[in-house]
Design a protein around this motif. Structure first.
Motif, PDB file in Angstrom:
ATOM      1  N   LEU A 192       8.781   6.140   8.265  1.00 17.47           N
ATOM      2  CA  LEU A 192       8.596   4.701   8.406  1.00 17.47           C
ATOM      3  C   LEU A 192       7.742   4.100   7.295  1.00 17.47           C
ATOM      4  N   LEU A 193       6.675   4.812   6.904  1.00 18.00           N
ATOM      5  CA  LEU A 193       5.646   4.199   6.075  1.00 18.00           C
ATOM      6  C   LEU A 193       5.611   4.644   4.619  1.00 18.00           C
ATOM      7  N   ARG A 202      -7.610   0.783  -2.421  1.00 15.79           N
ATOM      8  CA  ARG A 202      -6.447  -0.006  -2.872  1.00 15.79           C
ATOM      9  C   ARG A 202      -5.175   0.493  -2.208  1.00 15.79           C
ATOM     10  N   VAL A 203      -5.007   1.808  -2.154  1.00 12.16           N
ATOM     11  CA  VAL A 203      -3.830   2.381  -1.496  1.00 12.16           C
ATOM     12  C   VAL A 203      -3.860   2.078  -0.003  1.00 12.16           C
ATOM     13  N   LEU A 204      -5.041   2.140   0.588  1.00  8.81           N
ATOM     14  CA  LEU A 204      -5.172   1.858   2.015  1.00  8.81           C
ATOM     15  C   LEU A 204      -4.768   0.419   2.322  1.00  8.81           C
ATOM     16  N   ASP A 205      -5.156  -0.512   1.475  1.00  6.44           N
ATOM     17  CA  ASP A 205      -4.732  -1.904   1.672  1.00  6.44           C
ATOM     18  C   ASP A 205      -3.207  -2.024   1.668  1.00  6.44           C
ATOM     19  N   GLU A 206      -2.565  -1.310   0.764  1.00  4.79           N
ATOM     20  CA  GLU A 206      -1.098  -1.360   0.703  1.00  4.79           C
ATOM     21  C   GLU A 206      -0.490  -0.718   1.946  1.00  4.79           C
ATOM     22  N   LEU A 207      -1.111   0.363   2.436  1.00 11.03           N
ATOM     23  CA  LEU A 207      -0.612   1.023   3.641  1.00 11.03           C
ATOM     24  C   LEU A 207      -0.722   0.094   4.847  1.00 11.03           C
ATOM     25  N   VAL A 208      -1.831  -0.615   4.964  1.00 12.05           N
ATOM     26  CA  VAL A 208      -2.003  -1.566   6.057  1.00 12.05           C
ATOM     27  C   VAL A 208      -0.933  -2.656   5.984  1.00 12.05           C
ATOM     28  N   ALA A 209      -0.630  -3.122   4.776  1.00 15.04           N
ATOM     29  CA  ALA A 209       0.399  -4.145   4.617  1.00 15.04           C
ATOM     30  C   ALA A 209       1.774  -3.616   5.018  1.00 15.04           C
ATOM     31  N   VAL A 210       2.082  -2.385   4.635  1.00 10.41           N
ATOM     32  CA  VAL A 210       3.360  -1.771   5.008  1.00 10.41           C
ATOM     33  C   VAL A 210       3.463  -1.642   6.527  1.00 10.41           C
ATOM     34  N   ALA A 211       2.378  -1.187   7.170  1.00  8.04           N
ATOM     35  CA  ALA A 211       2.382  -1.025   8.619  1.00  8.04           C
ATOM     36  C   ALA A 211       2.552  -2.363   9.328  1.00  8.04           C
ATOM     37  N   ALA A 212       1.931  -3.413   8.791  1.00  7.55           N
ATOM     38  CA  ALA A 212       2.062  -4.739   9.392  1.00  7.55           C
ATOM     39  C   ALA A 212       3.511  -5.217   9.336  1.00  7.55           C
ATOM     40  N   GLU A 213       4.171  -4.956   8.229  1.00 15.02           N
ATOM     41  CA  GLU A 213       5.583  -5.341   8.109  1.00 15.02           C
ATOM     42  C   GLU A 213       6.439  -4.544   9.082  1.00 15.02           C
TER      43      GLU A 213
END
Length: 312
Positions: free
Chosen positions: A104-105, A287-298
Motif C-alpha cells: 500500500l505505502l 523528510r522521508v517520514l513527512d512523505e510517508l505520512v502524506a502517502v498514508a493520508a492519501e
C-alpha cells in the motif's frame, strides 16, 4: 563514557541479549561483552547480570540505558543542527513494512521521495509478530508496523520509541463471489458461526481481531488454515476454501472475492511508523517520514499532516 559502548548497552536491552545485539551491531558477541565489561568498570557498578544462560541489565544498567537514549538524541540533534545548513537533506533512509502495508505505502513513497532528489530509500518487508516490531528499529530507520484497533500501545516508554500514527485500515470479511453471503451489503458476526476460516498465525495483529469477532457469538472460529500472505489468502478464498479477514485498502482485487464490512464490530488495525528517538532527529529521516505520512493520508482518506515534530 564511550558513545558506542552506550549504544551497545541500549541494543542489548532492546534486543534481549548479547547474541541478538551483536547481530544488529555487526559485532561479535565477544566484542559486545567486552564493551559491556568496560562500561561497567567505568561506571563502577554492575550493569548486567546472568539469568540462566542469558544476560539481562541490572537496575543500574537499565538506568544507564535510559540515559544513553538521551545521549544519542543529543548527538542526533547536534548532527541535525549542522545538516540544517545544507540546501536540502541528503542521505539514505531504511524503511521496512509488513507485506500488505508495503504494498500500500512503499511504491508511492518511493515515487514521492525520488522527486525530492538527494535521498535514497532502501526498503524491506518485515512481517513479524506484533511484539517484535519495536526491536526492528535498532536496524531500520522507519518501521511501518500494525496492531489491532483498541489494543495497548507499543511496548516501551516514549523516551525509547517514537510512534507516528499513519492510518486506520478497516478489516472486512472476504467470501467467495458465489458464497450465500456475497450479495449482502454487510454481515454480522453471528452470520459467520459455521464458516471455515483462513487466519494468520497466532501473535500477528489480524489474529487478535478475528478472536474479537468470534467473541460476539461466543463460539471459537473454525480455523482450517493459517497463512500470513494475504495474496495467498485471497486466492484460497476465491477458490472456495474458506473465508477470512482482509484489509480493505489492499485486498479484494480478485473478481472471485467479495469484501463485506462487519456490522456491530469495529474491526480494523492501526498502522504506525516506529522510530528510535535519536533516529527521528535526523533531518533526512524526518523528510522521508513527512512523505510517508502524506502517502498514508492519501491511502486512508485522512487530512495530510506533517510528522517532523511528532512526539517532540
Amino acid at each position: 563514557m564511550d558513545v558506542r559502548a552506550l549504544e551497545t548497552l541500549r541494543t542489548v536491552r532492546s534486543q534481549g541479549g548479547v547474541g541478538a545485539a551483536a547481530a544488529v551491531l555487526h559485532l561479535t558477541p565477544s566484542a559486545v561483552s567486552q564493551q559491556l565489561a568496560a562500561l561497567s568498570r567505568e561506571a563502577g557498578v554492575a550493569l548486567t547480570e546472568r539469568v540462566g544462560r542469558g544476560l539481562r541489565l541490572t537496575a543500574a544498567g537499565d538506568a544507564l540505558a535510559d540515559a544513553a537514549v538521551d545521549v544519542a538524541v543529543a548527538v542526533g540533534r547536534a548532527r541535525a543542527a549542522c545538516a540544517s545548513f545544507l540546501g536540502r537533506p541528503e542521505g539514505t533512509v531504511r524503511v521496512s513494512a509488513f507485506q500488505s502495508g508495503a504494498q500500500l505505502l512503499l511504491p508511492p513513497l518511493l515515487t514521492r521521495v525520488r522527486a525530492l532528489g538527494g535521498i535514497t530509500v532502501e526498503c524491506s518487508d518485515e512481517d513479524v509478530a506484533q511484539d517484535d516490531f519495536p526491536a526492528l528499529t535498532d536496524r531500520v530507520d522507519v518501521v511501518v508496523a500494525h496492531r489491532p484497533e483498541g489494543s495497548a500501545e507499543w511496548p516501551g516508554s516514549p523516551s525509547r520509541l517514537r510512534v507516528v500514527p499513519l492510518l486506520r485500515e478497516p478489516l472486512d470479511v472476504a467470501v467467495p463471489a458465489d458464497h450465500p453471503l456475497a450479495g449482502r451489503e454487510r454481515v454480522r458476526a453471528g452470520d459467520l458461526v459455521d464458516e471455515q476460516w483462513i487466519a494468520v498465525r497466532e501473535g500477528f495483529p489480524v489474529a487478535t481481531v478475528l478472536a474479537a469477532v468470534a467473541a460476539g457469538p461466543g463460539t471459537a472460529p473454525r480455523i482450517a488454515h493459517r497463512i500470513n500472505d494475504f495474496s495467498v489468502v485471497e486466492a484460497m478464498v476465491a477458490a472456495g476454501h474458506g473465508v477470512s479477514l482482509l484489509p480493505r485498502y489492499t485486498a479484494g482485487r480478485s473478481p472471485g472475492v467479495r469484501l463485506l464490512p462487519l456490522a456491530g464490530v469495529r474491526a480494523g488495525r492501526r498502522v504506525d511508523a516506529l522510530l528510535r528517538p535519536d533516529t527521528a532527529e535526523r533531518l533526512v529521516v524526518r523528510r522521508v517520514l513527512d512523505e510517508l505520512v502524506a502517502v498514508a493520508a492519501e491511502a486512508g482518506g485522512a487530512p495530510v499532516r506533517a510528522a517532523s515534530g511528532a512526539g517532540r
